[in-house]
Design a protein around this motif. Structure first.
Motif, PDB file in Angstrom:
ATOM      1  N   HIS A  78     -10.914   5.332 -36.472  1.00  0.00           N
ATOM      2  CA  HIS A  78     -11.078   4.864 -35.096  1.00  0.00           C
ATOM      3  C   HIS A  78     -10.071   5.568 -34.208  1.00  0.00           C
ATOM      4  O   HIS A  78      -8.947   5.823 -34.634  1.00  0.00           O
ATOM      5  N   MET A 135      -9.718   3.238 -24.288  1.00  0.00           N
ATOM      6  CA  MET A 135     -11.057   3.515 -24.799  1.00  0.00           C
ATOM      7  C   MET A 135     -10.977   3.470 -26.318  1.00  0.00           C
ATOM      8  O   MET A 135     -10.158   4.150 -26.929  1.00  0.00           O
ATOM      9  N   ASP A 137     -13.058   4.236 -29.527  1.00  0.00           N
ATOM     10  CA  ASP A 137     -14.268   4.911 -30.031  1.00  0.00           C
ATOM     11  C   ASP A 137     -15.352   5.009 -28.944  1.00  0.00           C
ATOM     12  O   ASP A 137     -16.520   4.707 -29.206  1.00  0.00           O
ATOM     13  N   ARG A 139     -15.790   3.178 -26.325  1.00  0.00           N
ATOM     14  CA  ARG A 139     -16.070   1.932 -25.615  1.00  0.00           C
ATOM     15  C   ARG A 139     -14.841   1.597 -24.776  1.00  0.00           C
ATOM     16  O   ARG A 139     -13.722   1.598 -25.277  1.00  0.00           O
ATOM     17  N   VAL A 141     -12.190  -0.575 -22.451  1.00  0.00           N
ATOM     18  CA  VAL A 141     -11.654  -1.932 -22.318  1.00  0.00           C
ATOM     19  C   VAL A 141     -10.639  -1.959 -21.183  1.00  0.00           C
ATOM     20  O   VAL A 141      -9.863  -1.019 -21.011  1.00  0.00           O
TER      21      VAL A 141
ATOM     22  N   ARG B   7     -23.756  -2.848 -15.258  1.00  0.00           N
ATOM     23  CA  ARG B   7     -23.545  -2.002 -16.429  1.00  0.00           C
ATOM     24  C   ARG B   7     -22.485  -0.944 -16.127  1.00  0.00           C
ATOM     25  O   ARG B   7     -22.278  -0.008 -16.885  1.00  0.00           O
ATOM     26  N   ALA B   9     -18.953   0.843 -15.899  1.00  0.00           N
ATOM     27  CA  ALA B   9     -17.945   0.890 -16.969  1.00  0.00           C
ATOM     28  C   ALA B   9     -16.850  -0.154 -16.759  1.00  0.00           C
ATOM     29  O   ALA B   9     -16.376  -0.752 -17.735  1.00  0.00           O
ATOM     30  N   ARG B  12     -18.232  -3.396 -17.833  1.00  0.00           N
ATOM     31  CA  ARG B  12     -18.350  -3.408 -19.296  1.00  0.00           C
ATOM     32  C   ARG B  12     -16.983  -3.533 -19.955  1.00  0.00           C
ATOM     33  O   ARG B  12     -16.842  -4.199 -20.989  1.00  0.00           O
ATOM     34  N   ALA B  13     -15.984  -2.884 -19.355  1.00  0.00           N
ATOM     35  CA  ALA B  13     -14.629  -2.958 -19.907  1.00  0.00           C
ATOM     36  C   ALA B  13     -14.095  -4.387 -19.833  1.00  0.00           C
ATOM     37  O   ALA B  13     -13.158  -4.743 -20.532  1.00  0.00           O
ATOM     38  N   ASP B  17     -21.214  -6.656 -21.153  1.00  0.00           N
ATOM     39  CA  ASP B  17     -22.258  -6.604 -22.185  1.00  0.00           C
ATOM     40  C   ASP B  17     -22.379  -7.942 -22.915  1.00  0.00           C
ATOM     41  O   ASP B  17     -23.483  -8.430 -23.175  1.00  0.00           O
ATOM     42  N   ASP B 219     -20.163   6.347 -19.949  1.00  0.00           N
ATOM     43  CA  ASP B 219     -21.226   5.569 -19.302  1.00  0.00           C
ATOM     44  C   ASP B 219     -21.903   6.372 -18.206  1.00  0.00           C
ATOM     45  O   ASP B 219     -23.129   6.363 -18.070  1.00  0.00           O
TER      46      ASP B 219
END
Lengths: 158, 505
Positions: A78, A135, A137, A139, A141, B7, B9, B12-13, B17, B219
């Motif tokens: 990861h 980030m 992988d 995705r 946050v 949607r 980013a 989503r962060a 989702d 995204d």
């Protein structure tokens, strides 16, 4: 790619090159495709790319190493990219990054001994109004704190 | 019932989702038929995930919504903000470029058309290329990437250049900290960018466009690629734009983590498959750009503003703004703020109003110490400069720049010496290596600031001199503008660079 997986064959690499060679300026798309398939750009690809694009090996190597994204060896299973940029700094990003590295006993770009997690710096994810950001992988946050980071690292098996 | 869950980013962060999934599950449990639309963000990031429920033709806004709120949300038991348009942060905006972002389903072409999409392109198709370019010139639109060069003049240079091929390149390598408008636009209204690029293609007779998106924006890449496919399938792009125009098609390309590729010539080298090294100008990219052909290189926001200029007319657009800064600017409010997000408004609002009023001051509740405007290469502005109106010339006059219009707010815990050091460190990491003052100077800059931090005040004139050299001796803004944050920190916050640091230790 896991470190214990076999290296791609020359045919595999050539197939990736062939499927992009028609593009205008195909080198970056090819490097991305290889990295996405194998987690790194295998060194065996360098002479193949030089041959296919009619450029020197040094030029291929130069391009590969110029960009932060391309790896010569696979990362951990990861990859956690922590934003170091100013907007995240304004909301405690630096302290979070330092604490994370310290906890794992790593420097930037380091991988945990069990191969689970690589920590990379990233300069802005465009999440500047909800930092500190990272980030995991691919995705994203936001609004990270120590507890959320711990959860992320635990899930990743660090 | 229609429910909008962004949607984007940022949403989503912050868990959008999970929220969308929880709402779908809860609705299924109740036997409710709901249509969940994954829209763009309305730009009020402190309220994300911001969910809108359409009832009796009104979209009621709730947020921030957590996945555990799904039942309460469907019960109508969550506190409601009214409609998005009622929220003061939104109500005070003038949305031209971002008119559709968050409002529509980003990948629904019919929804796009129902909200004014493609009107500008249809109008451009009825005009001669010269008139298309003249319209852009008349609008007063200037490059939104940061340099502020008049877009119409750039297009005119490309239009007049004779060549067998020309290109439209969209710079979506939005690497500046504190900026996210390009990302939001691509994720929330990608067809606007496609339409703007197609109009550019008509104006300068280019048949091919590239969107160069940074890899840190997965995204945006996903949405843009899908939008290009949809536009091609619907005949917006292809052998004949909208079935009656010239050929124009778009390819999405992904960067590889090099900040300097946001510089236009370095971006062109990267697209060509080379190292992202800055090119000397001249030749201008407008004459010898991508693969040596005449090329329009424009920022996402510049190109995405073109459709509304053609839809409503150049005069309408130019009617907004201040002095030579015409139209509106999507300002991005970030960092330590109470109300962070995207605020599109006509040029001219004083910086202090944006920081204290619109952004509501700091999230930490502490006093504002400094605001960095225009990304990592932008100057830090102390509250003493808060009267500066938001405009290209106005900021220039105060030793700053608006850049890509990102505003990063810091409270009084910020250490300006550390931030100046970071600016030099960042330059050292990201320098392409072409110019010595940038490549070597940035590393020497880090060392020199470390000397100052250790209490060596004799290093201050050396840092000043080094900044002069970097400014004068670098080809592009990376080496040339890094002195902005460094010197603005040094001159406005000398106490952070003072030798008393040593005495205190």
């Amino acid at each position: 790619m896991r470190q214990d997986q076999p290296q791609p064959s020359v045919e595999d690499l050539k197939r990736i090159i062939d499927s992009h060679i028609h593009l205008e300026g195909p080198l970056l798309p090819i490097l991305h495709a290889m990295q996405s398939a194998y987690g790194h750009v295998p060194q065996d690809a360098v002479p193949l790319l030089a041959e296919a694009l009619n450029i020197g090996r040094a030029e291929v190597h130069g391009v590969m190493t110029f960009y932060h994204d391309f790896r010569e060896v696979p990362a951990g299973r990861h990859v956690v990219k922590i934003c170091r940029a100013e907007a995240c700094q304004a909301v405690g990003g630096e302290a979070l990054a330092e604490a994370t590295l310290k906890k794992l006993g790593l420097e930037w770009h380091g991988t945990t001994a069990n191969g689970a997690v690589t920590i990379e710096p990233v300069y802005c994810l465009g999440l500047c109004a909800c930092g500190p950001a990272a980030m995991v992988d691919g995705r994203v946050v936001g609004r990270l704190d120590g507890a959320r980071m711990d959860r992320i690292l635990a899930e990743a098996g660090a | 019932m229609k429910i909008y869950v962004p949607r984007d980013a940022a949403a989503r962060a912050l868990g959008a989702d999970d929220v969308a999934r929880a709402i779908a599950d809860e609705a299924a449990r109740r036997g409710l038929t709901v249509e969940i639309v994954r829209n763009g963000s309305r730009g009020m990031i402190w309220l994300e995930p911001l969910v809108e429920i359409e009832r009796d033709g009104r979209r009621l806004a709730y947020g921030p919504v957590d996945a555990t709120d799904a039942a309460a949300l469907l019960d109508g038991a969550l506190p409601c903000h009214g409609t998005v348009e009622d929220i003061p942060f939104f109500a005070r905006q003038t949305r031209l470029t971002f008119a559709r972002v968050g409002l529509i389903d980003p990948l629904d072409l019919a929804d796009y058309e129902a909200h004014g999409g493609l009107k500008g392109l249809r109008r451009a198709l009825s005009m001669t290329p010269a008139d298309v370019v003249a319209e852009v010139t008349a609008s007063g639109l200037r490059g939104r990437g940061g340099a502020g060069f008049p877009t119409g003049i750039k297009w005119e240079t490309v239009r007049k250049a004779a060549a067998d091929r020309k290109y439209i390149v969209c710079n979506a390598d939005e690497g500046d900290s504190g900026t996210f408008a390009d990302r939001m636009l691509m994720e929330g209204d990608p067809f606007t960018l496609i339409e703007g690029m197609a109009i550019a293609g008509i104006g300068v007779s280019a048949a091919k466009g590239f969107v160069y998106i940074r890899s840190e924006y997965p995204d945006a890449i996903e949405v843009m690629e899908a939008a290009v496919r949809i536009a091609r399938g619907a005949g917006v792009l292809g052998a004949s734009v909208l079935g009656s125009g010239p050929a124009f098609d778009i390819e999405v390309r992904v960067g590889a983590g090099a900040y300097v590729c946001g510089e236009e010539t370095s971006l062109l080298n990267s697209l060509e498959g080379k190292r992202g090294i800055v090119r000397a100008k001249p030749p201008l990219p407008a004459l010898e750009g991508l693969f040596g052909k005449p090329t329009v290189v424009n920022n996402v926001l510049s190109l995405a503003t073109v459709p509304v200029i053609f839809e409503k007319g150049a005069a309408h657009y130019a009617g907004f703004g201040l002095g030579r800064s015409k139209g509106t600017m999507p300002i991005q409010i970030a960092g330590n703020v109470k109300f962070g997000g995207l605020f599109e408004t006509a040029f001219g609002m004083p910086l202090g109003d944006l920081v204290n009023d619109i952004a509501g001051g700091t999230a930490s509740g502490r006093p504002v110490k400094a605001v960095q405007v225009g990304g990592p290469l932008g100057a830090y502005m102390a509250p003493a400069k808060f009267a500066t109106p938001f405009g290209y010339e106005e900021f220039d006059g105060q030793g700053g720049l608006i850049g890509h219009a990102g505003i990063v707010v810091f409270d009084d815990s910020a250490d300006m010496l550390k931030l100046a050091r970071f600016a030099m460190e960042f330059c050292a990491v990201e320098s392409c290596g072409k110019c010595t003052p940038c490549r070597i100077g940035s590393t020497r800059g880090v060392e020199t600031i470390d000397r100052i931090a250790r209490g060596d005040s004799s290093a201050i004139p050396i840092l000043t001199d080094l900044c002069e050299t970097m400014k004068d001796g670098s080809l592009c803004a990376l080496g040339g503008f890094t002195p902005f944050p460094v010197m603005s920190a040094l001159t406005q916050f000398p106490e952070d660079f003072a030798c008393q640091k040593e005495a205190a230790e």
